[in-house]
Write an enzyme that holds these catalytic residues in place. Structure first.
Site, mmCIF file in Angstrom:
data_model
loop_
_atom_site.group_PDB
_atom_site.id
_atom_site.type_symbol
_atom_site.label_atom_id
_atom_site.label_comp_id
_atom_site.label_asym_id
_atom_site.label_seq_id
_atom_site.Cartn_x
_atom_site.Cartn_y
_atom_site.Cartn_z
ATOM 1 N N GLN A 17 -24.167 120.047 22.430
ATOM 2 C CA GLN A 17 -24.379 120.580 23.778
ATOM 3 C C GLN A 17 -23.127 121.007 24.526
ATOM 4 O OE1 GLN A 17 -26.382 119.264 28.070
ATOM 5 N NE2 GLN A 17 -26.815 118.045 26.265
ATOM 6 N N GLU A 139 -23.250 112.059 26.052
ATOM 7 C CA GLU A 139 -23.535 112.328 27.461
ATOM 8 C C GLU A 139 -23.495 111.080 28.341
ATOM 9 O OE1 GLU A 139 -24.362 113.747 31.001
ATOM 10 O OE2 GLU A 139 -24.286 115.159 29.348
ATOM 11 N N ASP A 168 -22.014 116.535 29.200
ATOM 12 C CA ASP A 168 -21.979 117.591 28.197
ATOM 13 C C ASP A 168 -21.878 118.982 28.827
ATOM 14 O OD1 ASP A 168 -21.966 116.441 25.617
ATOM 15 O OD2 ASP A 168 -24.046 115.848 25.823
ATOM 16 N N GLY A 247 -22.157 112.182 52.138
ATOM 17 C CA GLY A 247 -21.278 112.972 52.993
ATOM 18 C C GLY A 247 -21.505 112.657 54.451
#
Length: 415
Positions: A17, A139, A168, A247
């Protein structure tokens, strides 16, 4: 119309990947990507997670569009000669082998430079230089080592990996940028160079706001926008924050009408300060506009969970799309939780080429993602992935081999 990377030749030694994501993106932008595969078997993902017997899997097809495939036995002397001819011809070699594999194939950096001083060698590795640089990484390992898992999930649960393939595919995107930058620098230097994208580094880059929060936590020992505030406790490391926005704009995922039976009947709702008055009016809490406990962002922070619970009472009376229509009229930031089925059937994504239908000679028609980067002067046409070795003869003829020589190479198993 010409493509942005017309004339650029990529020697693609990638598999699975991370690397194929990178080379597919370059192919979409116009590069000629030659995928080198093992004779007889090819990229391992051709056979992984198959939904149709003896047909290239979606795992392979969706990561290898717009490429050409050549099969080479690199252990065969004549096969190795073909490989070196490709090195001389191409601009970039991309690989995501385990550490040391390319060297064992005889393609050390020094050897490649002797064959083609302008060659750029781009690599995906699990870790950069350090204690783990020789480790094999997949991954979820990258998500864990890059800081994503420790900061994903709810505080009373274990670390979680995300469904987004940030290790990936995320690293493949980083590597593609590095390759384009190296190609640009080569215009002035005339030299190739090595480009490295480590998966741990790529994940950390995508988690930079959590590194920001670690330093804030070290200094303040509390973070008021996290759901642990004010009643929970903070330790030494950034905690998991559930669905908090991460945030300055507090957000949360809220239930919508039908949530009892539809696992995706939810909406993400942000209590942005400039539209606070409109939020209060929409949910029927006009008193909060002037109430000192709710009137300012600072006052609202200790009460965020209470506020979201009240907003959820309203969202549960609307479908996620009804809520979207109402909230957008007031510029209240929000977004529906879309399932993969809903995304696959969304007409606007088909129109923009974000979701594309491709026809394959053995698989038939299937859906795939298109180029996420849209360029006005370099439109992307997504073409199918190659069959194993489909372009072997074509590429060898381009290298100067005659058809008789190709037949000999095939007979001896070199291609």
């Amino acid at each position: 119309m010409s493509k942005a990377l017309d004339g650029v030749r990529i020697l693609d030694f990638t598999h699975v990947q991370s690397g194929p994501t990178c080379t597919q993106l370059l192919a979409w932008m116009g590069a000629d990507v030659v995928k080198v595969e093992r004779v007889g078997s090819g990229d391992i993902t051709r056979g992984q997670l198959r939904d149709i017997p003896d047909v290239d899997s979606l795992y392979f097809t969706m990561l290898n569009h717009n490429k050409r495939s050549i099969t080479i036995d690199t252990k065969n002397p004549n096969g190795k000669a073909v490989l070196e001819a490709l090195v001389k011809r191409c601009d970039v070699l991309v690989e995501n082998f385990a550490p040391g594999v390319l060297d064992r194939m005889g393609l050390t950096w020094e050897r490649i430079q002797s064959l083609n001083p302008r060659m750029i060698v781009a690599s995906v590795k699990g870790f950069g230089p350090g204690p783990y640089e020789d480790c094999k990484v997949y991954e979820n390992v990258a998500q864990c080592a890059g800081g994503s898992a420790s900061t994903t999930g709810f505080d009373d649960g274990p670390p979680l990996v995300t469904g987004a393939q940030i290790g990936d595919s995320g690293t493949g995107l980083h590597l593609a940028l590095g390759i384009v930058a190296a190609l640009y620098q080569r215009i002035t230097t005339g030299r190739g160079q090595q480009v490295l994208a480590a998966m741990q580094d790529g994940v950390l880059n995508l988690c930079r706001v959590k590194l920001r929060d670690q330093q804030r936590l070290d200094r303040l020992h509390v973070m008021e926008e996290y759901p642990q505030f004010p009643n929970g406790s903070f330790g030494e490391a950034v905690p998991r924050a559930g669905n908090a926005s991460g945030g300055g704009q507090p957000g949360w995922i809220l239930k919508c009408k039908g949530w009892e039976t539809d696992p995706n009947a939810y909406i993400y709702f942000i209590t942005q300060a400039p539209v606070w008055e409109d939020i209060c009016k929409v949910i029927g809490e006009e008193g909060w506009i002037t109430d000192p406990d709710y009137a300012t962002p600072k006052a609202r922070l200790p009460r965020l969970m209470q506020i979201f619970a009240r907003i959820e009472e309203w969202t549960k009376t609307k479908t996620k799309f009804e809520a979207m229509d109402i909230l957008n009229k007031h510029d209240i930031p929000c977004g529906p939780i879309l399932s993969m089925k809903e995304i696959a059937n969304e007409p606007s994504l088909r129109k923009t080429g974000t979701v594309v239908e491709v026809d394959h000679p053995t698989r038939g028609k299937y859906l795939t993602v298109g180029n996420p980067i849209k360029m006005s002067d370099s439109p992307t046409e997504v073409t199918r992935s190659p069959l194993l070795g489909e372009h072997t003869e074509e590429i060898l003829v381009e290298l100067g081999y005659t058809k008789d020589q190709v037949a000999t190479l095939r007979a001896e198993g070199a291609i």
